[in-house]
Write a protein that holds these residues in place. Structure first.
Motif, PDB file in Angstrom:
ATOM      1  N   CYS A  34     -10.958 -12.531   7.054  1.00  0.00           N
ATOM      2  CA  CYS A  34     -10.838 -12.700   5.603  1.00  0.00           C
ATOM      3  C   CYS A  34     -11.091 -11.363   4.920  1.00  0.00           C
ATOM      4  O   CYS A  34     -12.136 -11.145   4.306  1.00  0.00           O
ATOM      5  CB  CYS A  34     -11.822 -13.771   5.125  1.00  0.00           C
ATOM      6  SG  CYS A  34     -11.638 -14.197   3.381  1.00  0.00           S
ATOM      7  N   SER A  45     -12.290 -24.543  12.084  1.00  0.00           N
ATOM      8  CA  SER A  45     -11.410 -23.681  11.298  1.00  0.00           C
ATOM      9  C   SER A  45     -12.242 -22.802  10.365  1.00  0.00           C
ATOM     10  O   SER A  45     -13.435 -22.598  10.586  1.00  0.00           O
ATOM     11  CB  SER A  45     -10.425 -24.540  10.495  1.00  0.00           C
ATOM     12  OG  SER A  45      -9.436 -23.732   9.915  1.00  0.00           O
ATOM     13  N   TYR A  47     -12.027 -21.085   5.927  1.00  0.00           N
ATOM     14  CA  TYR A  47     -11.303 -20.834   4.680  1.00  0.00           C
ATOM     15  C   TYR A  47     -11.536 -19.395   4.284  1.00  0.00           C
ATOM     16  O   TYR A  47     -12.639 -18.874   4.459  1.00  0.00           O
ATOM     17  CB  TYR A  47     -11.814 -21.713   3.531  1.00  0.00           C
ATOM     18  CG  TYR A  47     -11.586 -23.177   3.721  1.00  0.00           C
ATOM     19  CD1 TYR A  47     -10.312 -23.721   3.661  1.00  0.00           C
ATOM     20  CD2 TYR A  47     -12.653 -24.032   3.934  1.00  0.00           C
ATOM     21  CE1 TYR A  47     -10.106 -25.077   3.828  1.00  0.00           C
ATOM     22  CE2 TYR A  47     -12.461 -25.385   4.102  1.00  0.00           C
ATOM     23  CZ  TYR A  47     -11.186 -25.904   4.046  1.00  0.00           C
ATOM     24  OH  TYR A  47     -10.985 -27.236   4.209  1.00  0.00           O
ATOM     25  N   CYS A  48     -10.522 -18.772   3.738  1.00  0.00           N
ATOM     26  CA  CYS A  48     -10.659 -17.441   3.168  1.00  0.00           C
ATOM     27  C   CYS A  48     -10.607 -17.610   1.653  1.00  0.00           C
ATOM     28  O   CYS A  48      -9.578 -17.995   1.100  1.00  0.00           O
ATOM     29  CB  CYS A  48      -9.541 -16.520   3.661  1.00  0.00           C
ATOM     30  SG  CYS A  48      -9.712 -14.813   3.095  1.00  0.00           S
ATOM     31  N   GLN A  60      -2.775 -15.625   5.246  1.00  0.00           N
ATOM     32  CA  GLN A  60      -3.941 -16.476   4.967  1.00  0.00           C
ATOM     33  C   GLN A  60      -5.242 -15.842   5.464  1.00  0.00           C
ATOM     34  O   GLN A  60      -6.227 -16.523   5.660  1.00  0.00           O
ATOM     35  CB  GLN A  60      -3.776 -17.868   5.588  1.00  0.00           C
ATOM     36  CG  GLN A  60      -2.488 -18.571   5.207  1.00  0.00           C
ATOM     37  CD  GLN A  60      -2.441 -18.971   3.748  1.00  0.00           C
ATOM     38  OE1 GLN A  60      -3.293 -19.683   3.261  1.00  0.00           O
ATOM     39  NE2 GLN A  60      -1.432 -18.504   3.034  1.00  0.00           N
ATOM     40  N   ARG A  61      -5.237 -14.501   5.648  1.00  0.00           N
ATOM     41  CA  ARG A  61      -6.412 -13.803   6.158  1.00  0.00           C
ATOM     42  C   ARG A  61      -6.775 -12.576   5.330  1.00  0.00           C
ATOM     43  O   ARG A  61      -7.664 -11.811   5.707  1.00  0.00           O
ATOM     44  CB  ARG A  61      -6.180 -13.353   7.606  1.00  0.00           C
ATOM     45  CG  ARG A  61      -6.121 -14.485   8.594  1.00  0.00           C
ATOM     46  CD  ARG A  61      -5.862 -13.975   9.994  1.00  0.00           C
ATOM     47  NE  ARG A  61      -6.245 -14.964  10.974  1.00  0.00           N
ATOM     48  CZ  ARG A  61      -7.399 -14.992  11.615  1.00  0.00           C
ATOM     49  NH1 ARG A  61      -8.281 -14.072  11.406  1.00  0.00           N
ATOM     50  NH2 ARG A  61      -7.658 -15.941  12.488  1.00  0.00           N
ATOM     51  N   SER A  82       2.304 -21.699  -4.210  1.00  0.00           N
ATOM     52  CA  SER A  82       1.997 -22.722  -3.218  1.00  0.00           C
ATOM     53  C   SER A  82       1.507 -23.973  -3.917  1.00  0.00           C
ATOM     54  O   SER A  82       1.439 -24.032  -5.147  1.00  0.00           O
ATOM     55  CB  SER A  82       0.945 -22.212  -2.227  1.00  0.00           C
ATOM     56  OG  SER A  82       0.890 -23.073  -1.100  1.00  0.00           O
ATOM     57  N   GLN A 118      -1.508 -24.007   1.426  1.00  0.00           N
ATOM     58  CA  GLN A 118      -1.445 -24.869   2.597  1.00  0.00           C
ATOM     59  C   GLN A 118      -2.752 -24.881   3.388  1.00  0.00           C
ATOM     60  O   GLN A 118      -3.053 -25.845   4.074  1.00  0.00           O
ATOM     61  CB  GLN A 118      -0.288 -24.446   3.506  1.00  0.00           C
ATOM     62  CG  GLN A 118       1.072 -24.634   2.887  1.00  0.00           C
ATOM     63  CD  GLN A 118       1.353 -26.092   2.533  1.00  0.00           C
ATOM     64  OE1 GLN A 118       0.968 -26.999   3.232  1.00  0.00           O
ATOM     65  NE2 GLN A 118       2.027 -26.306   1.415  1.00  0.00           N
ATOM     66  N   ASP A 119      -3.536 -23.805   3.286  1.00  0.00           N
ATOM     67  CA  ASP A 119      -4.809 -23.752   4.003  1.00  0.00           C
ATOM     68  C   ASP A 119      -5.984 -24.158   3.132  1.00  0.00           C
ATOM     69  O   ASP A 119      -7.138 -23.953   3.498  1.00  0.00           O
ATOM     70  CB  ASP A 119      -5.049 -22.359   4.577  1.00  0.00           C
ATOM     71  CG  ASP A 119      -4.232 -22.115   5.830  1.00  0.00           C
ATOM     72  OD1 ASP A 119      -3.685 -23.085   6.377  1.00  0.00           O
ATOM     73  OD2 ASP A 119      -4.141 -20.960   6.256  1.00  0.00           O
ATOM     74  N   CYS A 120      -5.705 -24.709   1.945  1.00  0.00           N
ATOM     75  CA  CYS A 120      -6.755 -25.267   1.093  1.00  0.00           C
ATOM     76  C   CYS A 120      -7.789 -24.201   0.705  1.00  0.00           C
ATOM     77  O   CYS A 120      -8.985 -24.372   0.924  1.00  0.00           O
ATOM     78  CB  CYS A 120      -7.422 -26.458   1.780  1.00  0.00           C
ATOM     79  SG  CYS A 120      -8.480 -27.455   0.711  1.00  0.00           S
TER      80      CYS A 120
END
Length: 132
Positions: A34, A45, A47-48, A60-61, A82, A118-120
């Motif tokens: 991140c 998993s 979240y970033c 997503q990173r 998104s 998509q990755d919330c």
């Protein structure tokens, strides 16, 4: 391990041979999990979280500043749109997508939702310094 047996864990976990169980991988310990953001480890998993005005890039990173554009590039190519999530459950699952249209992270978090993409990616809680 017993002879003839193999142990497999779900994605985001590894098998701990001492504890004899699947253990969560803390992806936030990876240097590139991140970049420029806040990594939040979750079971299996992560979240970033990006602080405004930064947005999560396509990998997503990495959190990137969408207010800067290269003069040689069309700005519209860099705007990330998104799904905007209206609710994040207590188990950190995104729910109730706002279906009218896709939004930017900033638009979603400031006006509509609790998470974006998509990755919330979690929005800053309303009333905090991170919430614009």
């Amino acid at each position: 391990q017993l002879p003839g047996y193999s142990c497999y864990c779900r994605f985001g976990y590894y098998y701990d041979n001492i504890r004899l169980e699947c253990t969560d991988i803390n992806e936030c310990l990876e240097e590139d999990s991140c970049i420029n953001g806040e990594c939040i480890n979750t079971p299996g998993s992560f979240y970033c979280f990006c602080h405004p005005p930064l947005l999560l890039d396509l990998t997503q990173r990495k959190c990137i500043n969408m207010t800067y554009y290269d003069a040689d590039t069309d700005a519209g190519e860099h705007v990330l749109l998104s799904v905007c999530w209206g609710t994040v459950t207590q188990s950190m699952m995104c729910a109730k997508p706002i279906n009218e249209r896709q939004t930017t992270y900033t638009e979603c978090c400031c006006l509509f939702g609790e998470a974006w993409g998509q990755d919330c990616a979690l929005c800053p809680p309303k009333g905090t310094e991170g919430h614009a």
